[in-house]
Write a protein that holds these residues in place. Sequence first.
Motif, short mmCIF file in Angstrom:
data_model
loop_
_atom_site.label_atom_id
_atom_site.label_comp_id
_atom_site.label_asym_id
_atom_site.label_seq_id
_atom_site.Cartn_x
_atom_site.Cartn_y
_atom_site.Cartn_z
N ALA A 225 0.85 -1.19 0.00
CA ALA A 225 0.00 0.00 0.00
C ALA A 225 0.89 1.24 0.00
N PHE A 226 0.42 2.25 -0.70
CA PHE A 226 1.11 3.54 -0.72
C PHE A 226 0.12 4.62 -0.29
N ALA A 227 0.64 5.72 0.24
CA ALA A 227 -0.17 6.91 0.44
C ALA A 227 0.22 7.93 -0.62
N HIS B 246 2.12 -1.02 7.42
CA HIS B 246 0.86 -1.04 6.68
C HIS B 246 0.86 -0.17 5.43
N ILE B 247 1.80 0.76 5.34
CA ILE B 247 2.04 1.39 4.04
C ILE B 247 3.54 1.27 3.75
N TYR B 248 3.85 1.13 2.46
CA TYR B 248 5.25 0.98 2.08
C TYR B 248 5.94 2.34 2.10
N GLY B 249 5.23 3.37 1.63
CA GLY B 249 5.81 4.70 1.61
C GLY B 249 4.80 5.73 1.16
N ILE B 250 5.27 6.96 1.01
CA ILE B 250 4.39 8.08 0.69
C ILE B 250 4.87 8.78 -0.58
N ILE B 251 3.92 9.01 -1.48
CA ILE B 251 4.19 9.83 -2.66
C ILE B 251 3.55 11.18 -2.34
N THR B 252 4.30 12.25 -2.41
CA THR B 252 3.68 13.53 -2.06
C THR B 252 3.86 14.57 -3.16
N GLN B 253 2.81 15.38 -3.33
CA GLN B 253 2.85 16.52 -4.24
C GLN B 253 3.35 17.76 -3.49
N ASN B 254 3.57 17.61 -2.19
CA ASN B 254 3.96 18.77 -1.37
C ASN B 254 5.48 18.93 -1.36
N ILE B 255 5.90 20.18 -1.16
CA ILE B 255 7.34 20.47 -1.12
C ILE B 255 7.79 20.80 0.29
N ASP B 256 6.87 20.71 1.26
CA ASP B 256 7.17 21.22 2.61
C ASP B 256 8.04 20.31 3.48
N GLY B 257 8.25 19.07 3.06
CA GLY B 257 9.12 18.17 3.84
C GLY B 257 8.52 17.71 5.16
N LEU B 258 7.22 17.92 5.35
CA LEU B 258 6.63 17.61 6.66
C LEU B 258 6.51 16.11 6.91
N HIS B 259 6.44 15.30 5.87
CA HIS B 259 6.39 13.85 6.09
C HIS B 259 7.68 13.35 6.75
N SER C 63 8.44 9.86 8.62
CA SER C 63 8.32 8.94 7.48
C SER C 63 9.69 8.71 6.86
N GLN C 64 9.95 7.46 6.46
CA GLN C 64 11.27 7.11 5.92
C GLN C 64 11.28 7.11 4.40
N ARG C 65 10.25 6.49 3.78
CA ARG C 65 10.23 6.39 2.32
C ARG C 65 9.23 7.41 1.78
N VAL C 66 9.77 8.48 1.20
CA VAL C 66 8.93 9.56 0.68
C VAL C 66 9.41 9.93 -0.73
N TRP C 67 8.51 9.89 -1.68
CA TRP C 67 8.82 10.33 -3.04
C TRP C 67 8.21 11.71 -3.23
N GLU C 68 9.05 12.70 -3.46
CA GLU C 68 8.58 14.10 -3.55
C GLU C 68 8.54 14.50 -5.03
N VAL C 69 7.37 14.33 -5.65
CA VAL C 69 7.30 14.48 -7.11
C VAL C 69 7.42 15.94 -7.56
N MET D 91 -4.03 2.36 -2.69
CA MET D 91 -3.52 3.73 -2.63
C MET D 91 -4.44 4.52 -1.71
N LEU D 92 -3.82 5.09 -0.68
CA LEU D 92 -4.55 5.89 0.29
C LEU D 92 -4.28 7.35 -0.06
N VAL D 93 -5.26 8.00 -0.67
CA VAL D 93 -5.08 9.40 -1.09
C VAL D 93 -5.49 10.31 0.07
N VAL D 94 -4.61 11.22 0.43
CA VAL D 94 -4.91 12.12 1.55
C VAL D 94 -4.67 13.57 1.15
N GLY D 95 -5.74 14.38 1.16
CA GLY D 95 -5.58 15.81 0.94
C GLY D 95 -5.15 16.18 -0.46
N SER D 96 -5.54 15.40 -1.44
CA SER D 96 -5.27 15.77 -2.83
C SER D 96 -6.58 15.79 -3.58
#
Length: 252
Positions: free
Chosen positions: A21-23, A98-111, A116-122, A192-197
């Motif tokens: 699972a990804f967020a 329970h999730i492998y990692g987070i894909i984020t559209q945000n640039i704020d680095g808050l994850h 959070s360890q695995r974060v893809w900052e697109v 895929m757990l979509v949060v705040g997009s």
Amino acid sequence: MPGLEAQIQEIAGLLTKARTAFALTGAGISTESGIPDFRSPGKGLWVSTQLMDVLTSEVLQNEPERFYKAAMPLLAEFAAAEPNPAHRALAELERLGHIYGIITQNIDGLHQRAGSQRVWEVHGHLRTGSCVCCGRKQPFARLQKSYEEGEIPPRCPACGHMLRPDVVMFNEPLARDFFDVHDLLYGGCDLMLVVGSSLTVYPAAGLVTLARDLVIINLQPTPYDEQARVVIREKAGEVLPKIVAAVRDMSP
Ligand SMILES: [Zn+2]
């Protein structure tokens, strides 16, 4: 329409059963940290149209002073924000496996700051900036300091050329992270757990089509609501901690 409690139980069940699972997170997860959502109505829209004209590589190249004066106050606001319970809950879901990692559209680095360890900052991030000529990286704080001291644009200490924030501008291709995670998702994504997009910014939004099951937690409707197993239109900072608690209750 099932009640919120039943929806939370269903999401916890999906997370428990999913192999991978990804967020996927967007601006909505950070509004509770005081960061404005540029794509939401009201102030956001005004800021958005102003910014879309200015935050481009052409303006940076041709009118760096205009670029920095528009971008820096806002980016500084992002860099000063703190993680909220939604960021912390996602970090906990990763820690629990329970999730492998987070894909984020945000640039704020808050994850990352929430653990959070695995974060893809697109869309890039605000930890560094780099020289447009030699590519050397500098801490973002250094760009900020130069700006505050009146060095606009900030200059590379090695070669003297202009520094740019390591964020993806409106006319630029997505960051390397996007292509990396796209390949990973292709290899298999149960959930895929979509949060705040609002899932309207492409190509990042298109990543949801690579997941078998979709869960959406967002205040506004999205174009993918009909395909989602569960849709919750509540604040992420209130819902996600409840999902973590439900997942814990289900674990042996
Ligand atoms: Zn340089």
